[in-house]
Motif scaffolding. Structure first.
Motif, mmCIF file in Angstrom:
data_model
loop_
_atom_site.group_PDB
_atom_site.id
_atom_site.type_symbol
_atom_site.label_atom_id
_atom_site.label_comp_id
_atom_site.label_asym_id
_atom_site.label_seq_id
_atom_site.Cartn_x
_atom_site.Cartn_y
_atom_site.Cartn_z
ATOM 1 N N SER A 12 37.177 39.647 46.917
ATOM 2 C CA SER A 12 37.530 38.323 46.406
ATOM 3 C C SER A 12 36.271 37.493 46.137
ATOM 4 O O SER A 12 35.210 37.731 46.730
ATOM 5 N N ILE A 13 36.413 36.508 45.255
ATOM 6 C CA ILE A 13 35.305 35.589 44.998
ATOM 7 C C ILE A 13 34.891 34.906 46.297
ATOM 8 O O ILE A 13 33.706 34.748 46.587
ATOM 9 N N GLY A 14 35.869 34.523 47.082
ATOM 10 C CA GLY A 14 35.569 33.849 48.344
ATOM 11 C C GLY A 14 34.732 34.699 49.274
ATOM 12 O O GLY A 14 33.779 34.205 49.899
ATOM 13 N N ASP A 15 35.066 35.987 49.357
ATOM 14 C CA ASP A 15 34.299 36.864 50.245
ATOM 15 C C ASP A 15 32.900 37.134 49.698
ATOM 16 O O ASP A 15 31.942 37.251 50.471
ATOM 17 N N LEU A 16 32.762 37.228 48.370
ATOM 18 C CA LEU A 16 31.423 37.400 47.807
ATOM 19 C C LEU A 16 30.559 36.170 48.066
ATOM 20 O O LEU A 16 29.360 36.281 48.329
ATOM 21 N N ALA A 17 31.174 35.000 47.997
ATOM 22 C CA ALA A 17 30.442 33.777 48.317
ATOM 23 C C ALA A 17 30.047 33.769 49.791
ATOM 24 O O ALA A 17 28.905 33.440 50.145
ATOM 25 N N LEU B 188 30.569 32.655 40.125
ATOM 26 C CA LEU B 188 31.192 33.973 39.988
ATOM 27 C C LEU B 188 32.522 33.944 39.249
ATOM 28 O O LEU B 188 33.015 35.003 38.823
ATOM 29 N N ALA B 189 33.109 32.780 39.101
ATOM 30 C CA ALA B 189 34.453 32.667 38.518
ATOM 31 C C ALA B 189 34.615 33.387 37.175
ATOM 32 O O ALA B 189 35.650 34.030 36.940
ATOM 33 N N PHE C 299 33.591 36.112 36.203
ATOM 34 C CA PHE C 299 33.646 37.568 36.359
ATOM 35 C C PHE C 299 34.912 38.033 37.078
ATOM 36 O O PHE C 299 35.102 39.243 37.269
ATOM 37 N N ALA C 300 35.760 37.107 37.475
ATOM 38 C CA ALA C 300 36.912 37.440 38.323
ATOM 39 C C ALA C 300 38.188 37.614 37.517
ATOM 40 O O ALA C 300 38.372 37.024 36.459
ATOM 41 N N ASP C 301 39.065 38.432 38.056
ATOM 42 C CA ASP C 301 40.417 38.615 37.542
ATOM 43 C C ASP C 301 41.375 38.298 38.688
ATOM 44 O O ASP C 301 41.425 39.036 39.671
ATOM 45 N N ASN C 302 42.092 37.194 38.560
ATOM 46 C CA ASN C 302 42.971 36.735 39.642
ATOM 47 C C ASN C 302 42.226 36.598 40.967
ATOM 48 O O ASN C 302 42.730 36.963 42.031
ATOM 49 N N GLY C 303 41.007 36.086 40.866
ATOM 50 C CA GLY C 303 40.221 35.831 42.073
ATOM 51 C C GLY C 303 39.549 37.040 42.672
ATOM 52 O O GLY C 303 38.916 36.939 43.733
ATOM 53 N N GLN C 304 39.646 38.203 42.008
ATOM 54 C CA GLN C 304 39.073 39.443 42.528
ATOM 55 C C GLN C 304 37.979 39.972 41.600
ATOM 56 O O GLN C 304 38.071 39.831 40.377
#
Length: 260
Positions: free
Chosen positions: A200-205, A234-235, A237-242
């Protein structure tokens, strides 16, 4: 409190993972067996110690950071693995710790004092044993198009001076021959295993928090701003937050040459 005390709870879950196939491949190629012993130096939360635990008979993990050992102890209990965990450094281990057919060092070699570490390895490694210098990282060949953005964010939020992209750990793995120069150890071969997963974007952050230069302790009340900034970067590059991440796990196999 050590540099990694506030990263321990995040490290295991958020750093690029070692694929299960990595441990299987090495165990098979090196003919590791349950009659052998393994010691993981700078074990951290036990990623290597626990990954290899099913393939060996005895596992010891050593780390100077109590918070990391607590994370390793919790992970070992959850996985049902019997691991002896020792608070300290390789050079401080008692003589009666014995010798090991497999010695592993992960993302810790760059924190180790070269002369003391080489002396400890000479003592700890069994005559026909192997040292595995391991790392797992996002591939940097374009298959992770978000990686440069993430690295730039790490640099921007580093709190203890500028950090070179790739980090000290990656450089030392590339320069292993220099670390071993003048010793009785030589790199014999390299094993690489690739895998991909979604994160997830959150975990990458939050991964930024696992580095000593941008730990929760150093960022303090800037943590929220950092997370928001990295997620925004990162947004796209994400698909549904992943985001898909391709990881390569590498083991540089080092063996003793000549007489002890």
């Amino acid at each position: 409190m050590g540099r990694f005390a506030t990263t321990a709870a995040l490290y295991e879950r958020l750093r690029p993972p070692y694929p299960v196939a990595f441990f299987q491949r090495i165990a098979q190629q090196l003919r590791v067996s349950t009659q052998q012993s393994l010691i993981d130096l700078g074990t951290g939360p036990g990623l290597l110690a626990l990954g290899f635990a099913p393939y060996v008979g005895r596992v010891v993990g050593v780390d100077p950071e109590p918070a990391m050992l607590a994370a390793a102890r919790e992970a070992a209990a959850a996985g049902g693995h019997a691991v002896m965990l020792i608070n300290g450094k390789a050079e401080d281990l008692p003589a009666d710790i014995g010798q090991f057919e497999v010695v592993t060092i992960g993302r810790a070699l760059h924190w180790m004092e070269r002369t003391a570490t080489l002396s400890a390895l000479q003592r700890l490694l069994a005559s026909d044993g192997a040292i595995l210098i391991c790392t797992s990282a996002s591939v940097a060949d374009g298959r992770n198009p978000w990686l440069d953005i993430h690295n730039a964010a790490r640099v921007a939020w580093a709190q203890d001076g500028p950090i070179p992209l790739g980090g000290r750990s990656a450089r030392l793995h590339r320069e292993l021959a220099a670390f071993l120069d003048g010793s009785r150890f030589r790199e014999a071969e390299t094993i690489k295993v690739e895998a991909s997963h979604m994160i997830s974007i959150g975990d990458l952050a939050r991964r930024v928090l696992t580095y000593s230069s941008s730990s929760p302790a150093l960022l303090g009340d800037k943590v929220g701003a950092m997370l928001a900034d990295v997620e925004a970067r990162l947004a796209p590059f994400a698909d549904n937050g992943q985001i898909r991440e391709v990881v390569v796990a590498t083991a540089q196999i080092v063996r003793r040459v000549g007489r002890r």
